[in-house]
Design a protein around this motif. Structure first.
Motif, PDB file in Angstrom:
ATOM      1  N   SER A  84       0.829  -1.207   0.000  1.00  0.00           N
ATOM      2  CA  SER A  84       0.000   0.000   0.000  1.00  0.00           C
ATOM      3  C   SER A  84       0.864   1.258   0.000  1.00  0.00           C
ATOM      4  N   ASP A  85       2.078   1.204   0.573  1.00  0.00           N
ATOM      5  CA  ASP A  85       2.991   2.348   0.528  1.00  0.00           C
ATOM      6  C   ASP A  85       3.453   2.602  -0.902  1.00  0.00           C
ATOM      7  N   VAL A  86       3.809   1.539  -1.601  1.00  0.00           N
ATOM      8  CA  VAL A  86       4.238   1.651  -2.995  1.00  0.00           C
ATOM      9  C   VAL A  86       3.063   2.121  -3.845  1.00  0.00           C
ATOM     10  N   GLN A  90      10.945  14.665  -5.573  1.00  0.00           N
ATOM     11  CA  GLN A  90      10.923  14.032  -4.250  1.00  0.00           C
ATOM     12  C   GLN A  90      10.408  12.596  -4.337  1.00  0.00           C
ATOM     13  N   LEU A  91       9.352  12.403  -5.110  1.00  0.00           N
ATOM     14  CA  LEU A  91       8.763  11.069  -5.226  1.00  0.00           C
ATOM     15  C   LEU A  91       9.684  10.095  -5.948  1.00  0.00           C
ATOM     16  N   ALA A  92      10.440  10.587  -6.918  1.00  0.00           N
ATOM     17  CA  ALA A  92      11.371   9.714  -7.631  1.00  0.00           C
ATOM     18  C   ALA A  92      12.382   9.131  -6.647  1.00  0.00           C
ATOM     19  N   GLY A  93      12.930   9.980  -5.801  1.00  0.00           N
ATOM     20  CA  GLY A  93      13.873   9.501  -4.794  1.00  0.00           C
ATOM     21  C   GLY A  93      13.233   8.538  -3.816  1.00  0.00           C
ATOM     22  N   ARG A 150      14.274   4.473  -3.398  1.00  0.00           N
ATOM     23  CA  ARG A 150      14.773   3.942  -2.121  1.00  0.00           C
ATOM     24  C   ARG A 150      13.869   2.873  -1.525  1.00  0.00           C
ATOM     25  N   MET A 151      12.640   2.778  -2.007  1.00  0.00           N
ATOM     26  CA  MET A 151      11.695   1.807  -1.460  1.00  0.00           C
ATOM     27  C   MET A 151      12.040   0.390  -1.893  1.00  0.00           C
ATOM     28  N   PRO A 152      12.181  -0.494  -0.935  1.00  0.00           N
ATOM     29  CA  PRO A 152      12.364  -1.892  -1.334  1.00  0.00           C
ATOM     30  C   PRO A 152      11.041  -2.445  -1.868  1.00  0.00           C
ATOM     31  N   ALA A 153      11.144  -3.421  -2.729  1.00  0.00           N
ATOM     32  CA  ALA A 153       9.931  -4.037  -3.270  1.00  0.00           C
ATOM     33  C   ALA A 153       9.170  -4.709  -2.138  1.00  0.00           C
ATOM     34  N   PRO A 154       7.858  -4.527  -2.103  1.00  0.00           N
ATOM     35  CA  PRO A 154       7.068  -5.176  -1.045  1.00  0.00           C
ATOM     36  C   PRO A 154       7.084  -6.691  -1.237  1.00  0.00           C
TER      37      PRO A 154
END
Length: 107
Positions: free
Chosen positions: A5-7, A28-31, A35-39
């Motif tokens: 849900s975060d992704v 900002q969102l690109a960064g 940095r978000m790991p795949a859920p």
């Protein structure tokens, strides 16, 4: 572990920023997305939903890039034209007159 849900929410915020032309938010969102790991783990429906949203955003980014390149090209054309150019009622370009070198140019 990252929630899908975060992704999902980040992809939706990216889409909204693309629609509104919010370049600051896009940066900002690109960064954030990078940095978000795949859920993990994802069920098939969640994976397909995220893939559709990522694909949609990719198409939007390509379209936005085409628009920026077209605008840049048009600005180059305008700066290089010796005359003021307008469009007639049928959408055809029409030169109105010579631009004086004494007048400042603004873009």
């Amino acid at each position: 572990m990252q929630s899908d849900s975060d992704v999902d929410a980040a992809l939706d915020r990216t889409y909204e920023a693309l629609l509104t032309g919010d370049l600051v938010a896009l940066g900002q969102l690109a960064g954030t997305l990078e940095r978000m790991p795949a859920p993990q783990p994802l069920d098939r429906a969640s994976a397909e939903r995220l893939a559709r949203k990522a694909d949609r955003n990719g198409r939007m980014l390509l379209a936005a890039a085409r628009g920026v390149r077209a605008a840049q090209g048009r600005l180059v054309e305008i700066a290089a034209e010796p005359a003021l150019t307008t469009y007639d009622a049928r959408g055809r370009r029409e030169s109105v007159g010579q631009v004086s070198n004494l007048m400042p140019r603004r873009i």
